[in-house]
Motif scaffolding. Structure first.
Motif, PDB file in Angstrom:
ATOM      1  N   ILE A  68       0.836  -1.207   0.000  1.00 37.33           N
ATOM      2  CA  ILE A  68       0.000   0.000   0.000  1.00 37.33           C
ATOM      3  C   ILE A  68       0.870   1.255   0.000  1.00 37.33           C
ATOM      4  O   ILE A  68       0.617   2.215  -0.740  1.00 37.33           O
ATOM      5  CB  ILE A  68      -0.947  -0.010   1.215  1.00 37.33           C
ATOM      6  N   LYS A  69       1.902   1.262   0.825  1.00 35.76           N
ATOM      7  CA  LYS A  69       2.777   2.432   0.904  1.00 35.76           C
ATOM      8  C   LYS A  69       3.442   2.727  -0.436  1.00 35.76           C
ATOM      9  O   LYS A  69       3.643   3.888  -0.817  1.00 35.76           O
ATOM     10  CB  LYS A  69       3.836   2.221   1.980  1.00 35.76           C
ATOM     11  N   LYS A  70       3.782   1.664  -1.170  1.00 34.31           N
ATOM     12  CA  LYS A  70       4.488   1.850  -2.433  1.00 34.31           C
ATOM     13  C   LYS A  70       3.566   2.258  -3.583  1.00 34.31           C
ATOM     14  O   LYS A  70       4.042   2.715  -4.628  1.00 34.31           O
ATOM     15  CB  LYS A  70       5.235   0.565  -2.813  1.00 34.31           C
ATOM     16  N   LEU A  71       2.246   2.109  -3.400  1.00 34.47           N
ATOM     17  CA  LEU A  71       1.317   2.493  -4.469  1.00 34.47           C
ATOM     18  C   LEU A  71       1.340   4.004  -4.696  1.00 34.47           C
ATOM     19  O   LEU A  71       1.261   4.474  -5.831  1.00 34.47           O
ATOM     20  CB  LEU A  71      -0.107   2.047  -4.130  1.00 34.47           C
ATOM     21  N   LYS A 186       0.103   1.464 -11.743  1.00 35.58           N
ATOM     22  CA  LYS A 186       0.982   0.418 -11.232  1.00 35.58           C
ATOM     23  C   LYS A 186       0.543  -0.954 -11.735  1.00 35.58           C
ATOM     24  O   LYS A 186      -0.644  -1.178 -11.998  1.00 35.58           O
ATOM     25  CB  LYS A 186       0.977   0.408  -9.699  1.00 35.58           C
ATOM     26  N   LEU A 187       1.502  -1.851 -11.830  1.00 37.52           N
ATOM     27  CA  LEU A 187       1.247  -3.244 -12.189  1.00 37.52           C
ATOM     28  C   LEU A 187       1.899  -4.126 -11.133  1.00 37.52           C
ATOM     29  O   LEU A 187       3.113  -4.048 -10.923  1.00 37.52           O
ATOM     30  CB  LEU A 187       1.831  -3.560 -13.569  1.00 37.52           C
ATOM     31  N   LEU A 188       1.084  -4.933 -10.438  1.00 43.50           N
ATOM     32  CA  LEU A 188       1.603  -5.913  -9.478  1.00 43.50           C
ATOM     33  C   LEU A 188       1.507  -7.270 -10.140  1.00 43.50           C
ATOM     34  O   LEU A 188       0.412  -7.758 -10.421  1.00 43.50           O
ATOM     35  CB  LEU A 188       0.795  -5.882  -8.180  1.00 43.50           C
ATOM     36  N   ILE A 189       2.662  -7.875 -10.404  1.00 43.32           N
ATOM     37  CA  ILE A 189       2.714  -9.059 -11.251  1.00 43.32           C
ATOM     38  C   ILE A 189       3.456 -10.184 -10.546  1.00 43.32           C
ATOM     39  O   ILE A 189       4.525  -9.966  -9.967  1.00 43.32           O
ATOM     40  CB  ILE A 189       3.354  -8.694 -12.618  1.00 43.32           C
ATOM     41  N   GLY A 190       2.862 -11.385 -10.565  1.00 49.40           N
ATOM     42  CA  GLY A 190       3.423 -12.531  -9.870  1.00 49.40           C
ATOM     43  C   GLY A 190       4.387 -13.322 -10.732  1.00 49.40           C
ATOM     44  O   GLY A 190       4.107 -13.592 -11.906  1.00 49.40           O
ATOM     45  N   VAL A 302       9.466  -0.905  -8.931  1.00 48.02           N
ATOM     46  CA  VAL A 302       9.312  -0.237  -7.639  1.00 48.02           C
ATOM     47  C   VAL A 302       9.913  -1.111  -6.546  1.00 48.02           C
ATOM     48  O   VAL A 302      10.767  -0.670  -5.778  1.00 48.02           O
ATOM     49  CB  VAL A 302       7.831   0.060  -7.339  1.00 48.02           C
ATOM     50  N   GLU A 303       9.462  -2.377  -6.482  1.00 46.33           N
ATOM     51  CA  GLU A 303       9.986  -3.269  -5.451  1.00 46.33           C
ATOM     52  C   GLU A 303       9.543  -4.712  -5.718  1.00 46.33           C
ATOM     53  O   GLU A 303       8.478  -4.944  -6.279  1.00 46.33           O
ATOM     54  CB  GLU A 303       9.508  -2.837  -4.060  1.00 46.33           C
ATOM     55  N   HIS A 304      10.384  -5.670  -5.300  1.00 46.15           N
ATOM     56  CA  HIS A 304      10.006  -7.083  -5.262  1.00 46.15           C
ATOM     57  C   HIS A 304       9.500  -7.409  -3.861  1.00 46.15           C
ATOM     58  O   HIS A 304      10.156  -7.081  -2.868  1.00 46.15           O
ATOM     59  CB  HIS A 304      11.208  -7.991  -5.554  1.00 46.15           C
ATOM     60  N   ASP A 314       5.860 -11.156  -5.870  1.00 44.20           N
ATOM     61  CA  ASP A 314       4.915 -10.229  -6.487  1.00 44.20           C
ATOM     62  C   ASP A 314       5.700  -8.929  -6.671  1.00 44.20           C
ATOM     63  O   ASP A 314       6.062  -8.281  -5.690  1.00 44.20           O
ATOM     64  CB  ASP A 314       3.688  -9.995  -5.603  1.00 44.20           C
ATOM     65  N   SER A 315       5.961  -8.577  -7.925  1.00 43.24           N
ATOM     66  CA  SER A 315       6.803  -7.432  -8.225  1.00 43.24           C
ATOM     67  C   SER A 315       5.937  -6.249  -8.638  1.00 43.24           C
ATOM     68  O   SER A 315       5.045  -6.392  -9.484  1.00 43.24           O
ATOM     69  CB  SER A 315       7.791  -7.771  -9.343  1.00 43.24           C
ATOM     70  N   LEU A 316       6.189  -5.111  -8.030  1.00 46.87           N
ATOM     71  CA  LEU A 316       5.414  -3.900  -8.310  1.00 46.87           C
ATOM     72  C   LEU A 316       6.187  -3.035  -9.301  1.00 46.87           C
ATOM     73  O   LEU A 316       7.330  -2.665  -9.048  1.00 46.87           O
ATOM     74  CB  LEU A 316       5.162  -3.123  -7.014  1.00 46.87           C
ATOM     75  N   TRP A 317       5.534  -2.760 -10.432  1.00 51.98           N
ATOM     76  CA  TRP A 317       6.117  -1.919 -11.481  1.00 51.98           C
ATOM     77  C   TRP A 317       5.252  -0.680 -11.649  1.00 51.98           C
ATOM     78  O   TRP A 317       4.056  -0.684 -11.368  1.00 51.98           O
ATOM     79  CB  TRP A 317       6.154  -2.654 -12.825  1.00 51.98           C
ATOM     80  N   THR A 318       5.848   0.386 -12.131  1.00 51.44           N
ATOM     81  CA  THR A 318       5.099   1.593 -12.440  1.00 51.44           C
ATOM     82  C   THR A 318       5.421   2.045 -13.857  1.00 51.44           C
ATOM     83  O   THR A 318       6.506   1.784 -14.372  1.00 51.44           O
ATOM     84  CB  THR A 318       5.429   2.731 -11.441  1.00 51.44           C
ATOM     85  N   LYS A 319       4.442   2.717 -14.467  1.00 53.42           N
ATOM     86  CA  LYS A 319       4.664   3.253 -15.801  1.00 53.42           C
ATOM     87  C   LYS A 319       5.244   4.658 -15.670  1.00 53.42           C
ATOM     88  O   LYS A 319       4.769   5.442 -14.864  1.00 53.42           O
ATOM     89  CB  LYS A 319       3.364   3.302 -16.589  1.00 53.42           C
TER      90      LYS A 319
END
Length: 319
Positions: A68-71, A186-190, A302-304, A314-319
């Motif tokens: 949540i903090k990283k969103l 954001k994209l959270l991808i497993g 953003v972060e693994h 679950d890796s968080l990516w941002t555009k």
């Protein structure tokens, strides 16, 4: 709560015809998930050998606050989940968001009407304050429609679904995601990570035969929907993991020389004894491969978020 049903993809017949006339016969893994296939997959996720589900459940349960903090969204947003399934893992994250009084709408997308109905019942029973707007359909055809949403979006592509795509296909899909996402989305991808090969082998060829039944259901689906006359007793299941490239490949094996007719296609297909039908790819990634995949498709990592065994991220990516 609102549910949108989209026009069903009409390529099943064409895909089956192309797959069964290819030099290496194949049936796309996207056809696993009819109503019965979705039920069997729930059974797979409950198997003790099948580690991806508990690993991702752990991540979303214990690291929700950090996610949540990283969103970093400062306005209401949508959470769009592709291939939502039963949503049990996802609801851990949604629960944490609701507890933090975050304003969002959950938009699950699944090809199975039954899966969506069960998902809605389970979600609303567990999270009665959840705003949910479900979509029944093939998520590949949903990308254009989703891009028209005005609110920021967190896109979820969980459960290591990306591992079902060949490298070129994975890049194409992620490129489509990027093209239809807005700056700051954001994209959270497993991703299932490479690990001891015996752990992976046991997860994809279980002693109970559940994974075999999951694959055999492809033949039953062709029989039911396209008028095929496959006899499952004339086929077997085989799965192989290559630890050098991280690929699990699954196959159906013809046990005899035989012919199978499919009335809606109007064709008969010949099978040699021991001929293979390739049904699924499930790639296991390294962290370096994941980071290259993000960069090559226009995302910034953003972060693994990893489980305690480092089996899954679950890796968080941002555009």
């Amino acid at each position: 709560m609102e549910t949108i049903t989209t026009t069903t993809d009409l390529t099943f017949e064409q895909d089956i015809d192309e797959g069964l006339t290819a030099p290496l016969k194949n049936i796309s893994s996207k056809y696993f998930y009819d109503d019965l296939g979705s039920v069997i997959f729930q059974d797979i996720m409950k198997m003790p050998e099948y580690y991806p589900t508990p690993c991702e459940f752990e991540i979303l349960s214990l690291q929700g606050e950090n996610i949540i903090k990283k969103l970093n969204f400062d306005e209401p947003f949508n959470i769009i989940e592709f291939g939502a399934g039963d949503g049990i893992k996802t609801r851990q994250l949604l629960k944490k968001l609701l507890e933090n009084q975050v304003d969002f709408t959950y938009v699950p997308i699944d090809i199975s009407q039954k899966a969506i109905e069960e998902l809605e019942a389970n979600m609303l029973g567990y999270l009665p304050g959840l705003k949910i707007k479900s979509i029944v359909g093939n998520y590949f055809s949903m990308i254009d429609e989703l891009s028209e949403m005005q609110q920021p979006g967190l896109f979820l592509f969980l459960g290591s679904n990306i591992g079902n795509y060949l490298e070129e296909e994975a890049n194409d899909l992620l490129g489509q995601f990027n093209n239809h996402m807005k700056s700051g989305d954001k994209l959270l991808i497993g991703f299932d990570l490479q690990k001891n090969p015996s752990v992976i082998r046991d997860a994809y060829d279980d002693s109970q035969g559940i994974t075999k039944a999951f694959n055999m259901n492809l033949l039953q689906r062709i029989n039911k929907e396209l008028g095929g006359n496959f006899k499952k007793e004339f086929f077997d299941f085989y799965s192989h993991y290559n630890p050098l490239n991280g690929e699990v490949r699954s196959y159906l094996v013809s046990l005899k020389q035989q012919e199978v007719s499919i009335s809606k296609i109007g064709k008969t297909y010949s099978f040699r004894q021991n001929e293979l039908i390739w049904t699924e790819l499930s790639k296991k990634y390294t962290i370096a491969e994941i980071e290259n995949l993000a960069i090559n498709n226009g995302f910034e990592l953003v972060e693994h978020f990893l489980d305690c065994k480092h089996y899954f991220t679950d890796s968080l990516w941002t555009k």
